[in-house]
Design an enzyme around this catalytic site. Structure first.
Site, PDB file in Angstrom:
ATOM      1  CG  ASP A 161      10.268  46.233  47.994  1.00 39.64           C
ATOM      2  OD1 ASP A 161      10.511  45.269  48.740  1.00 39.64           O
ATOM      3  OD2 ASP A 161       9.892  47.333  48.403  1.00 39.64           O
ATOM      4  CB  CYS A 188      16.821  46.310  48.991  1.00 38.00           C
ATOM      5  SG  CYS A 188      17.800  45.925  47.514  1.00 38.00           S
ATOM      6  CG  ASP A 189      12.917  49.238  48.022  1.00 42.23           C
ATOM      7  OD1 ASP A 189      14.023  48.974  47.543  1.00 42.23           O
ATOM      8  OD2 ASP A 189      11.973  49.624  47.332  1.00 42.23           O
ATOM      9  CE  LYS A 190       9.089  48.942  51.651  1.00 43.60           C
ATOM     10  NZ  LYS A 190       9.620  48.718  50.318  1.00 43.60           N
ATOM     11  CD  GLU A 239       7.371  49.538  47.115  1.00 42.88           C
ATOM     12  OE1 GLU A 239       7.809  48.991  46.087  1.00 42.88           O
ATOM     13  OE2 GLU A 239       8.096  50.064  47.973  1.00 42.88           O
ATOM     14  CB  SER A 278       7.940  51.169  43.442  1.00 43.12           C
ATOM     15  OG  SER A 278       9.284  51.307  43.064  1.00 43.12           O
ATOM     16  CB  CYS A 309      16.634  49.233  40.842  1.00 41.27           C
ATOM     17  SG  CYS A 309      16.181  47.505  41.120  1.00 41.27           S
TER      18      CYS A 309
END
Length: 550
Positions: free
Chosen positions: A77, A118-120, A439, A465, A191
């Protein structure tokens, strides 16, 4: 076992094809374990996953299973942020869930180790586990180490995204930026702060779907490899005992996850993701639960963005078991993939730093990190990370500056067209309107970097985010593209935000609002991508988790 389908006389052709991959008859007669990996050179959170794959394989083989590696795509992202690429991030969640379902069912796999970061990808993996309901375990690859510049510890959001605003303000030179961009991200991993990837990793533990300490152990550590191997052992035991995700992801598990989320001050994206995972698990879950439990759950951690600590600090302080330990009066008994009840994990945990993980009697704030706001601007709700908002901005009335895309808003911020007292309104960025519900970290970070975090608010039907902090309210539902009230806001309108009262209001008369809505015709954007056009046709409101109706 599901793989028994391959052991009948009539499935001789299937076995012949399996032998062609190098498997032996002995291998085929063991539990077939899919190691579903999102390893890729494109994403720092996933770049070293091939090492973890090896250790998971060892664990599976040691416990008597046959490991079989499968790959699914991943998106970073942070790299996709601020351009058209971000429109593809949230749709990836559904692609990952569908991909896992396709392979697991087509090949009758007995169990899954879902290797993610990661995010998704993490919520997509959890959705697939809940949907398939075959024995599964989540392994998250772990957070990135802190960057260093002298004695200062760096993270991606504070020292890259927010420094762009500081540079535009004249506080930093171009040479400063070049040095920071080389030092901010020193290793593989997600991150460093309590951004979406790490929040979801922590909540995988809280849901009971990861082994203790998996969510916080930094990516480069040998400890992460040992946890991966242990997950390989564990999945074979889960298959042998027929323990399935829906046995673990119960209503109590989701309530525990929301409590931990609030205690950590986690990403607003968890509202979308937990709702979507719960739907796959057949668990009734209303986003109002976040607000209900937030009022009862103190925030006991101070994590970046907006806080003091990084993921490595949380890990060394006691990790998620330590957080659960200090929340024990609120935590409900529930099974986990480890075979140990979540409350027992908490009871047995050790806390090594009582400032990183505070007690409920000495919290950073008496309420949790997230709040759900309602009002004539958001009849179905909107989300704010209240733990990242200055107390000065908890009640704020400002003047609307309206933009129909993220790019328009970003240009206005960087060209200093946003002033104290403004409410930046970004619309047509919701699930359908984007499409893809981008985001807005680039915009929010620039507002913070330019020193406007205590004088300017931002509201949007898009999302933020996990790195966003400040007075930023997202997920406004219904979105503009669906005829929501955010679509009829005009430049100069007054907007009132009241976080303690959970209100967000457009300050015009009821009659004026009804007239505007009656005459409203939502803007229709040209969508060139075939994938996004398909996504747009089936995606639901953010208040429903942006799940799909089929």
């Amino acid at each position: 076992m599901r793989s028994d389908v391959f052991r009948t006389f009539e499935k001789m052709p299937a076995r012949a094809l399996m032998y062609a991959t190098g498997l032996s008859p002995l291998d085929i007669n063991k539990p077939l374990i899919g190691i579903v990996s999102s390893a890729t050179d494109l994403v720092p959170g996933h770049a070293d996953m091939t090492n973890l794959e090896r250790f998971i394989e060892r664990g599976v083989a040691e416990a008597g299973g046959t490991p079989l590696i499968v790959r699914v795509p991943a998106i970073c992202d942070g790299i996709a942020m601020g351009h058209e690429g971000m429109k593809f991030s949230l749709p990836l969640r559904e692609v990952v869930a569908d991909s896992v379902e396709l392979v697991a069912n087509a090949h009758a796999l007995d169990g899954l180790v879902l290797l993610t970061a990661c995010d998704k990808i993490t919520p997509g993996m959890l959705m697939a586990a809940a949907r398939l309901n075959i024995p599964s375990i989540i392994v998250t690859a772990g957070p990135m180490l802190a960057g260093r510049l002298g004695k200062e510890r760096l993270d991606l959001v504070t020292h890259t995204f927010e420094t762009i605003g500081r540079y535009k303000k004249g506080e930093l030179t171009l040479e400063d930026l070049k040095e920071l961009e080389l030092r901010a991200c020193p290793s593989s991993g997600a991150c460093q702060g309590m951004f979406t990837a790490n929040t979801m990793a922590c909540l995988s533990e809280a849901l009971g779907m990861s082994l203790p300490y998996t969510g916080t152990a930094p990516a480069p550590l040998a400890e992460k490899k040992r946890l991966a191997k242990m997950a390989g052992n564990t999945i074979v035991n889960l298959v042998k005992n027929d323990i399935k995700p829906r046995d673990i992801m119960t209503p109590a598990a989701f309530r525990n996850a929301v409590r931990v989320d609030n205690a950590l001050g986690g990403s607003t994206n968890t509202v979308l993701h937990l709702k979507a995972i719960a739907e796959e698990a057949g668990v009734d879950f209303d986003i109002k639960l976040f607000d209900e439990l937030s009022r009862k759950t103190p925030k006991i951690c101070s994590m970046r963005p907006g806080g003091k600590y990084l993921m490595e600090d949380l890990h060394y302080a006691g990790g998620i078991p330590g957080v659960i330990k200090n929340l024990l009066p609120l935590i409900e008994s529930n099974p986990t993939v480890s075979g140990v009840d979540i409350k027992e994990i908490g009871k047995n945990a050790k806390i090594y730093d009582t400032d990183v993980i505070r007690s409920m009697e000495n919290p950073y704030s008496s309420e949790g990190g997230l709040a759900i706001l309602y009002g004539n601007l958001a009849p179905e709700g909107a989300v704010v990370k209240q733990s990242g908002v200055s107390k000065k901005m908890f009640k704020f009335t400002g003047t609307a500056k309206v933009f129909n895309s993220e790019e328009e808003a970003m240009e206005a911020v960087l060209n200093k067209k946003i002033k104290d007292g403004d409410v930046v309104v970004i619309r047509y960025e919701g699930p359908k309107g984007g499409p893809g519900m981008r985001e807005m970290l680039a915009v929010t970070a620039s507002i913070i970097g330019m020193g406007l975090g205590e004088s300017v608010a931002l509201i949007t039907d898009g999302r933020f985010s996990g790195g966003t902090h400040g007075p930023c309210i997202g997920h406004i539902s219904p979105e503009a593209a669906a005829g929501g009230p955010i679509g009829v806001v005009k430049d100069g309108d007054k907007i009132r935000i009241d976080i303690p009262e959970r209100k967000i209001e457009l300050l015009i008369s009821k009659e004026e609002l009804q007239m505007r809505l009656k005459n409203f015709r939502p803007l229709k954007k040209e969508v060139k991508s075939k994938l996004l056009r398909k996504y747009q046709k089936t995606v639901t409101s953010a208040s429903r988790g942006a799940v799909h109706v089929v």
